[in-house]
Design an enzyme around this catalytic site. Structure first.
Site, PDB file in Angstrom:
ATOM      1  CD  GLU A   1      11.982 -40.527 -16.844  1.00 42.26           C
ATOM      2  OE1 GLU A   1      11.524 -40.829 -15.726  1.00 42.26           O
ATOM      3  OE2 GLU A   1      11.862 -39.403 -17.345  1.00 42.26           O
TER       4      GLU A   1
ATOM      5  CG  HIS B   1      11.338 -37.769 -13.473  1.00 47.18           C
ATOM      6  ND1 HIS B   1      10.638 -38.665 -14.238  1.00 47.18           N
ATOM      7  CD2 HIS B   1      10.431 -36.837 -13.073  1.00 47.18           C
ATOM      8  CE1 HIS B   1       9.368 -38.295 -14.301  1.00 47.18           C
ATOM      9  NE2 HIS B   1       9.222 -37.192 -13.602  1.00 47.18           N
TER      10      HIS B   1
END
Length: 525
Positions: free
Chosen positions: A260, A278
């Protein structure tokens, strides 16, 4: 007057709380690492979310810093060992966004079951493909929850309200707690076999990394749905890709990724995969909750010395701290040792204090034992909330003080009863404050705890020690100390070996294959 820096985008309520408590506060968002290093020396407290990285360099420059408060659960962006060494308390807010994350998982499950994002995109293009998007009902389907802690239990409650059947895998979920939640506790393989939908709500640890992999997919139903709003890395993405291509997995909904921010990913190409960046904790309510909580906790500590939700400090008064410090280390070692050996749900924990230990304020010691005992599968547990977590999971916790003094002037013993067995471990302090393990499973053994250890249970027969040494030597692993104990000649024996470095899984496998070996564990402290 204490001074706090808010370096990430927190609700304005956080600043208002600090100011109302008489604490000077600056909110400066978007500082570079060098800018943060240049400024951090002015502050007693640092309030952050996930953007600010509290690294060794930042901590080295934080000459006045007393507390770091993370508005949220994850503290991957904080170097906790370095902060601890510098005497900086690290706090988080483990429960502030639980409902929000659980609701996101339920929303993702609905969305993938009815293909809502895909149908929306098609309709916006004017296609009106009514027959293309044939979804599935959730009612009467079986939801498998991996990790039934704070967030997982909320998901279970919502799913039961949808008339789903819920099965859960969680080594720390007691049968009584499962009944209270209305879920069926099962082993992981059975969950894979029975579930129509699988959702993950467990921390990312060495034990859970890649828990959903090719072998797991092979055990699942054809047409299963996967939802992950917990941590990237729990699902092996290349294996998920293969399962999507084969049709084994009918669809997936992911809020977290192995890397990420996820700007590129092979899963982006699949129409039957829903992806969000997220967003599990991204609601107005959650942001307000965690901001308010972190501000209140930090203010309490800076003004009154009260500690709440600290990840690296127990609730200890200034008077007790010097005397308790070596006992806290021993408590953490005993709890960590027992926790790493525990593989099934815990029903009962008894912590005994004997000799000098019985004269202490044992509450923080008990909390330290519980924190270390539960931490292997629960990254949000700490010495403050560990007793509450144990209570929520119906783990019976008992403290017993013995006025007597036995073989040692001071002794702590932790006895853990699980669904399958009872195991005890005891330790003492030497005159210089050094902690020692002195008994395991009723077998006397004297060992100093080190960073990496191998625990072996075997039958006491000739040849074992030589074979074990040969395996470790061939793997290039240096033995620091080798400690042995046995029940009786030819009976059960224990070896506790300190190793200079991590132990590869293949080495552990070789040890397990030795004749008469019953159990092997790599313990890390």
């Amino acid at each position: 007057m204490p001074k706090v820096l808010i370096s990430d985008d927190l609700s304005p309520l956080a600043k208002q709380i600090f100011e109302a408590r008489g604490i000077e506060v600056d909110q400066i968002v978007g500082l570079t690492k060098d800018e943060l290093i240049a400024k951090i020396g002015e502050y007693d407290g640092l309030a952050i979310r996930s953007a600010t990285k509290v690294t060794k360099d930042v901590i080295a420059a934080a000459t006045n810093l007393k507390v770091v408060g993370r508005a949220g659960i994850g503290v991957d962006n904080v170097d906790i060992p370095t902060a601890t060494g510098a005497g900086i308390v690290v706090m988080n807010t483990p429960f502030g966004n639980s409902i929000t994350t659980a609701e996101h998982a339920i929303a993702m499950m609905f969305a993938i079951a009815r293909e809502i994002p895909m149908a929306d995109a098609s309709t916006r293009l004017g296609k009106w493909e009514k027959n293309r998007f044939m979804g599935v009902e959730l009612t009467s389907k079986t939801l498998g929850i991996i990790g039934c802690g704070n967030i997982g239990s909320i998901v279970a409650e919502r799913a039961l309200g949808l008339r789903m059947k819920v099965v859960a895998f969680d080594p720390y979920l007691s049968p009584e707690r499962a009944v209270d939640l209305g879920v069926e506790k099962v082993e992981l393989d059975e969950l894979f076999r029975r579930a129509d939908f699988i959702t993950l709500h467990t921390p990312l640890t060495d034990g859970t990394r890649g828990v959903v992999n090719a072998a797991a997919f092979a055990k699942m139903k054809d047409g299963v749905f996967i939802i992950n709003c917990a941590r990237g890395g729990l699902v092996v993405e290349k294996d998920l890709k293969a399962a999507l291509e084969s049709g084994k997995v009918a669809g997936a909904a992911l809020d977290v990724f192995e890397v990420e921010p996820a700007k590129q990913n092979d899963l982006f190409a699949f129409e039957n995969v829903i992806l969000t960046p997220h967003l599990g904790a991204s609601t107005n309510e959650a942001q307000v909750n965690v901001a308010v909580q972190v501000a209140e906790q930090m203010a309490d500590y800076l003004l009154d010395g009260a500690v709440t939700n600290a990840l690296n400090m127990a609730s200890v008064s200034a008077e007790d701290a010097p005397r308790l410090r070596p006992y806290m280390k021993l408590a953490a070692q005993l709890g960590g040792f027992a926790g790493q050996l525990t593989e099934t749900g815990i029903k009962k924990v008894v912590i005994e204090y004997e000799g000098d230990a019985a004269q202490l304020n044992v509450r923080p010691l008990t909390a330290a034992v519980l924190e270390a005992l539960l931490r292997p599968l629960m990254d949000s547990v700490n010495m403050v909330n560990a007793p509450t977590v144990a209570k929520e999971r119906n783990i019976e916790v008992s403290e017993v003080k013995h006025d007597r003094e036995g073989d040692y002037h001071t002794l702590m013993r932790v006895t853990v009863t699980t669904e399958k067995q009872t195991r005890d471990i005891a330790g003492t302090l030497f005159a210089n404050g050094d902690a020692r393990i002195v008994q395991i499973k009723g077998i006397s053994i004297e060992a100093q705890v080190t960073d990496n250890m191998i625990f072996v249970v075997n039958e006491d027969l000739p040849g074992f020690i030589g074979n074990l040494g040969t395996i470790l030597g061939s793997a290039g692993l240096n033995i620091a100390t080798f400690n042995l104990g046995r029940e009786a000649a030819g009976k059960e024996a224990i070896a506790l070996v300190a190793i200079d470095g991590a132990v590869p899984q293949d080495v552990l496998g070789q040890i397990r294959s030795l004749p008469h070996v019953r159990q092997v564990k790599h313990l890390k402290f």
